[in-house]
Motif scaffolding. Structure first.
Motif, PDB file in Angstrom:
ATOM      1  N   GLY A 184      57.526  16.627  45.094  1.00 32.76           N
ATOM      2  CA  GLY A 184      57.392  15.264  44.613  1.00 32.76           C
ATOM      3  C   GLY A 184      56.115  14.977  43.867  1.00 32.76           C
ATOM      4  O   GLY A 184      56.135  14.439  42.749  1.00 32.76           O
ATOM      5  N   THR A 185      54.977  15.344  44.472  1.00 34.04           N
ATOM      6  CA  THR A 185      53.693  15.007  43.863  1.00 34.04           C
ATOM      7  C   THR A 185      53.452  15.775  42.575  1.00 34.04           C
ATOM      8  O   THR A 185      52.989  15.201  41.583  1.00 34.04           O
ATOM      9  N   ALA A 186      53.759  17.066  42.557  1.00 35.21           N
ATOM     10  CA  ALA A 186      53.468  17.884  41.375  1.00 35.21           C
ATOM     11  C   ALA A 186      54.177  17.360  40.119  1.00 35.21           C
ATOM     12  O   ALA A 186      53.526  17.090  39.109  1.00 35.21           O
ATOM     13  N   PRO A 187      55.496  17.199  40.129  1.00 34.02           N
ATOM     14  CA  PRO A 187      56.126  16.688  38.902  1.00 34.02           C
ATOM     15  C   PRO A 187      55.744  15.250  38.588  1.00 34.02           C
ATOM     16  O   PRO A 187      55.634  14.880  37.408  1.00 34.02           O
ATOM     17  N   THR A 188      55.537  14.443  39.607  1.00 32.28           N
ATOM     18  CA  THR A 188      55.193  13.040  39.357  1.00 32.28           C
ATOM     19  C   THR A 188      53.855  12.919  38.657  1.00 32.28           C
ATOM     20  O   THR A 188      53.730  12.232  37.627  1.00 32.28           O
ATOM     21  N   LEU A 189      52.833  13.587  39.176  1.00 31.27           N
ATOM     22  CA  LEU A 189      51.501  13.461  38.586  1.00 31.27           C
ATOM     23  C   LEU A 189      51.395  14.176  37.245  1.00 31.27           C
ATOM     24  O   LEU A 189      50.650  13.739  36.360  1.00 31.27           O
ATOM     25  N   ALA A 190      52.129  15.273  37.090  1.00 31.21           N
ATOM     26  CA  ALA A 190      52.063  15.998  35.820  1.00 31.21           C
ATOM     27  C   ALA A 190      52.749  15.238  34.690  1.00 31.21           C
ATOM     28  O   ALA A 190      52.299  15.271  33.540  1.00 31.21           O
ATOM     29  N   LEU A 191      53.832  14.548  35.007  1.00 28.77           N
ATOM     30  CA  LEU A 191      54.598  13.858  33.969  1.00 28.77           C
ATOM     31  C   LEU A 191      54.173  12.405  33.771  1.00 28.77           C
ATOM     32  O   LEU A 191      54.499  11.805  32.737  1.00 28.77           O
ATOM     33  N   LEU A 192      53.462  11.831  34.746  1.00 26.27           N
ATOM     34  CA  LEU A 192      53.081  10.420  34.637  1.00 26.27           C
ATOM     35  C   LEU A 192      52.268  10.098  33.382  1.00 26.27           C
ATOM     36  O   LEU A 192      52.569   9.120  32.689  1.00 26.27           O
ATOM     37  N   PRO A 234      49.934  24.221  43.576  1.00 27.44           N
ATOM     38  CA  PRO A 234      49.763  24.951  42.309  1.00 27.44           C
ATOM     39  C   PRO A 234      51.068  25.520  41.770  1.00 27.44           C
ATOM     40  O   PRO A 234      51.308  25.519  40.556  1.00 27.44           O
ATOM     41  N   ILE A 235      51.940  26.002  42.684  1.00 21.53           N
ATOM     42  CA  ILE A 235      53.234  26.518  42.243  1.00 21.53           C
ATOM     43  C   ILE A 235      54.073  25.379  41.667  1.00 21.53           C
ATOM     44  O   ILE A 235      54.761  25.532  40.652  1.00 21.53           O
ATOM     45  N   GLY A 236      53.994  24.213  42.319  1.00 17.31           N
ATOM     46  CA  GLY A 236      54.720  23.064  41.812  1.00 17.31           C
ATOM     47  C   GLY A 236      54.277  22.674  40.414  1.00 17.31           C
ATOM     48  O   GLY A 236      55.112  22.411  39.534  1.00 17.31           O
ATOM     49  N   TYR A 237      52.972  22.664  40.192  1.00 13.38           N
ATOM     50  CA  TYR A 237      52.468  22.354  38.851  1.00 13.38           C
ATOM     51  C   TYR A 237      52.915  23.411  37.841  1.00 13.38           C
ATOM     52  O   TYR A 237      53.285  23.084  36.707  1.00 13.38           O
ATOM     53  N   ALA A 238      52.883  24.675  38.250  1.00 17.34           N
ATOM     54  CA  ALA A 238      53.267  25.742  37.335  1.00 17.34           C
ATOM     55  C   ALA A 238      54.739  25.659  36.941  1.00 17.34           C
ATOM     56  O   ALA A 238      55.119  26.071  35.838  1.00 17.34           O
ATOM     57  N   LEU A 239      55.576  25.112  37.827  1.00 15.49           N
ATOM     58  CA  LEU A 239      57.009  25.026  37.557  1.00 15.49           C
ATOM     59  C   LEU A 239      57.395  23.805  36.734  1.00 15.49           C
ATOM     60  O   LEU A 239      58.533  23.744  36.241  1.00 15.49           O
ATOM     61  N   VAL A 240      56.498  22.819  36.624  1.00 16.67           N
ATOM     62  CA  VAL A 240      56.864  21.575  35.935  1.00 16.67           C
ATOM     63  C   VAL A 240      57.280  21.855  34.497  1.00 16.67           C
ATOM     64  O   VAL A 240      58.348  21.412  34.038  1.00 16.67           O
ATOM     65  N   GLY A 241      56.431  22.576  33.753  1.00 18.18           N
ATOM     66  CA  GLY A 241      56.743  22.853  32.354  1.00 18.18           C
ATOM     67  C   GLY A 241      58.065  23.570  32.169  1.00 18.18           C
ATOM     68  O   GLY A 241      58.936  23.111  31.412  1.00 18.18           O
ATOM     69  N   PRO A 242      58.296  24.706  32.849  1.00 23.58           N
ATOM     70  CA  PRO A 242      59.581  25.394  32.712  1.00 23.58           C
ATOM     71  C   PRO A 242      60.785  24.562  33.147  1.00 23.58           C
ATOM     72  O   PRO A 242      61.848  24.618  32.516  1.00 23.58           O
ATOM     73  N   LEU A 243      60.644  23.784  34.231  1.00 26.80           N
ATOM     74  CA  LEU A 243      61.764  22.962  34.687  1.00 26.80           C
ATOM     75  C   LEU A 243      62.114  21.877  33.674  1.00 26.80           C
ATOM     76  O   LEU A 243      63.299  21.611  33.420  1.00 26.80           O
ATOM     77  N   VAL A 244      61.089  21.238  33.121  1.00 31.33           N
ATOM     78  CA  VAL A 244      61.346  20.203  32.119  1.00 31.33           C
ATOM     79  C   VAL A 244      62.007  20.814  30.888  1.00 31.33           C
ATOM     80  O   VAL A 244      62.928  20.230  30.299  1.00 31.33           O
ATOM     81  N   THR A 245      61.552  21.998  30.494  1.00 28.94           N
ATOM     82  CA  THR A 245      62.151  22.677  29.342  1.00 28.94           C
ATOM     83  C   THR A 245      63.601  23.055  29.600  1.00 28.94           C
ATOM     84  O   THR A 245      64.470  22.928  28.730  1.00 28.94           O
ATOM     85  N   THR A 246      63.882  23.510  30.835  1.00 27.67           N
ATOM     86  CA  THR A 246      65.229  23.986  31.165  1.00 27.67           C
ATOM     87  C   THR A 246      66.188  22.849  31.524  1.00 27.67           C
ATOM     88  O   THR A 246      67.321  22.791  31.035  1.00 27.67           O
ATOM     89  N   LEU A 247      65.738  21.942  32.404  1.00 24.97           N
ATOM     90  CA  LEU A 247      66.619  20.897  32.922  1.00 24.97           C
ATOM     91  C   LEU A 247      66.474  19.570  32.191  1.00 24.97           C
ATOM     92  O   LEU A 247      67.427  18.788  32.124  1.00 24.97           O
ATOM     93  N   GLY A 272      52.311  20.916  30.178  1.00 25.45           N
ATOM     94  CA  GLY A 272      51.687  22.117  30.710  1.00 25.45           C
ATOM     95  C   GLY A 272      50.182  22.019  30.789  1.00 25.45           C
ATOM     96  O   GLY A 272      49.565  22.474  31.757  1.00 25.45           O
ATOM     97  N   THR A 273      49.570  21.393  29.779  1.00 23.64           N
ATOM     98  CA  THR A 273      48.116  21.238  29.779  1.00 23.64           C
ATOM     99  C   THR A 273      47.661  20.316  30.897  1.00 23.64           C
ATOM    100  O   THR A 273      46.708  20.609  31.637  1.00 23.64           O
ATOM    101  N   VAL A 274      48.349  19.165  31.027  1.00 21.98           N
ATOM    102  CA  VAL A 274      47.987  18.231  32.099  1.00 21.98           C
ATOM    103  C   VAL A 274      48.195  18.882  33.468  1.00 21.98           C
ATOM    104  O   VAL A 274      47.361  18.746  34.371  1.00 21.98           O
ATOM    105  N   ALA A 275      49.303  19.598  33.627  1.00 26.66           N
ATOM    106  CA  ALA A 275      49.561  20.270  34.902  1.00 26.66           C
ATOM    107  C   ALA A 275      48.476  21.300  35.216  1.00 26.66           C
ATOM    108  O   ALA A 275      48.059  21.441  36.370  1.00 26.66           O
ATOM    109  N   ALA A 276      47.996  22.013  34.189  1.00 28.63           N
ATOM    110  CA  ALA A 276      46.940  23.010  34.410  1.00 28.63           C
ATOM    111  C   ALA A 276      45.646  22.337  34.857  1.00 28.63           C
ATOM    112  O   ALA A 276      44.943  22.842  35.746  1.00 28.63           O
TER     113      ALA A 276
END
Length: 421
Positions: free
Chosen positions: A235-243, A357-370, A50-54
């Motif tokens: 694609g880009t939002a989850p990839t860059l946030a989780l990399l 920005p929406i993609g980045y905001a969803l990364v944390g919740p999606l990783v937590t849920t899925l 979440g911090t990296v995504a922000a």
């Protein structure tokens, strides 16, 4: 009566273009050092996905908010002056962050990337719409390829430099170097002159409407913009946030992260060489089919693969994106009138980043849920499907306007009447 095509003159005979090219080279290095350094610094201080995504979302939000304003400015005032101002602003922001970093909470780093992103949003349309005024039409592919080459080379250098500085010296050295490079970019553009006859003849709102109409009249432009927006969102939002996290946990640490980002840039270099020389009859078909390979980026992190394989797939992603980008940018520069080109290029970038920005905001919740792997595999599937369907739209295959129908002519006539009124 026909005209004989003039032979292309060497790019070195266009000093204004070369100075802008040099300015963008310095800024591109700093642009890449900043997110790499801040992301790795956040992870080292205990920050999570979440911090990296922000931190990354700060830049994306600023681009979405400010790009259209940048496009309007690019068609109304001196474009070189915009580039100069943007570099000075970024240098000041990074220098301030450097002096106050020890007192800043991690969440405040998103403000740093946001302010730098706002300055970048002002400069992007100005730079890309400036190129056709500095080069003849028959040099546009080569000029765009050279700009992309230096951007990608600088990205490679910036990614490795940022990661190496964080791993060996620290965040302060990385920020200091970024501030110096932004300053160098401002100095390089001094003395470049734009078209002095270009003056605004309408209001700001009318300018914005003219840009929207230029896009609306071209369904192939809308289709490609939509596909790219979906790919960046999914694609880009989850990839860059989780990399950074996956590199830190599974691939060898900070230097591995820098190597993967550098591979993404390195993969673009052969695409630049190819696009600068190859003129396919259907550049849109080549581009949109190539973009399906961008799915390899999130897919490579879902397993995750060994570092060499991950780097190789990121290099493939860089190749496909750059091949698309050069053909796409050149097509817009040729198809869109100069009077609205800055606004259309801004809308192109705005549409690409609108969902990020929406993609980045969803990364944390999606990783937590899925979980991490399902999130990345879903991203890969969406990316692979997004671009192929655009080929069903007339004009996408060639990146040009299809033959006009009577309905199209009527629509453009109505738009012209509205613009005159």
């Amino acid at each position: 009566m026909t005209t004989t095509p003039q032979p292309a003159t060497p790019l070195r005979h266009h000093p204004g273009f070369l100075r802008v090219w040099g300015s963008q080279s310095a800024g591109a290095v700093a642009d890449q050092i900043l997110p790499v350094a801040l992301s790795l610094y956040a992870v080292s201080q205990g920050g999570g996905a979440g911090t990296v995504a922000a931190i990354l979302a700060g830049r994306a939000v600023a681009l979405v908010v400010c790009l259209l304003a940048g496009g309007i400015l690019a068609d109304r005032v001196s474009r070189p002056r915009i580039l100069l101002t943007a570099d000075i602003l970024r240098a000041a922001v990074v220098a301030t962050a450097l002096l106050t970093l020890d007192r800043l909470p991690l969440t405040a780093l998103a403000v740093v990337t946001g302010l730098c992103g706002a300055a970048e949003a002002l400069s992007r349309p100005a730079m890309r719409s400036l190129v056709p005024t500095l080069l003849p039409s028959n040099l546009l592919e080569r000029g765009n390829a050279l700009v992309s080459a230096v951007h990608r080379s600088a990205t490679l250098i910036g990614a490795l430099t940022g990661a190496a500085l964080i791993a060996t010296i620290g965040i302060h050295a990385a920020l200091g170097l970024a501030a110096v490079m932004f300053t160098a970019g401002a100095v390089a553009v001094l003395g470049v002159r734009d078209n002095p006859d270009r003056k605004p003849s309408t209001g700001v709102l009318a300018d914005a409407v003219a840009g929207v109409n230029a896009v609306r009249q071209r369904p192939w432009v809308i289709a490609v913009m939509t596909a790219v927006a979906i790919q960046i969102f999914a694609g880009t939002a989850p990839t860059l946030a989780l990399l950074p996290l996956i590199a830190h946990q599974h691939l060898g640490g900070d230097l591995a992260y820098g190597a993967i980002v550098a591979a993404l840039a390195a993969g673009a270099l052969p695409a630049i060489a190819l696009a600068s020389r190859w003129r396919p009859q259907q550049p849109g078909t080549i581009s949109m089919l190539a973009l399906t390979a961008y799915a390899a980026l999130p897919a490579s992190l879902a397993i995750p693969l060994p570092l060499p394989a991950t780097a190789a797939l990121f290099a493939l992603g860089g190749f496909t994106v750059e091949l698309y980008f050069i053909y796409w940018l050149t097509a817009l520069q040729r198809a869109i009138p100069t009077t609205v080109l800055g606004k259309v290029l801004a809308l192109d970038q705005l549409s690409a980043f609108a969902l990020l920005p929406i993609g980045y905001a969803l990364v944390g919740p999606l990783v937590t849920t899925l979980g991490t792997r399902p999130t990345l595999l879903t991203a890969a599937a969406v990316v692979a499907a997004a671009s192929a369907v655009t080929l069903l739209v007339p004009g996408v295959a060639t990146f040009t306007d299809p033959p006009a129908t009577p309905a199209d002519c009527a629509l453009r006539t109505d738009d012209s009447k509205v613009a005159r009124s």
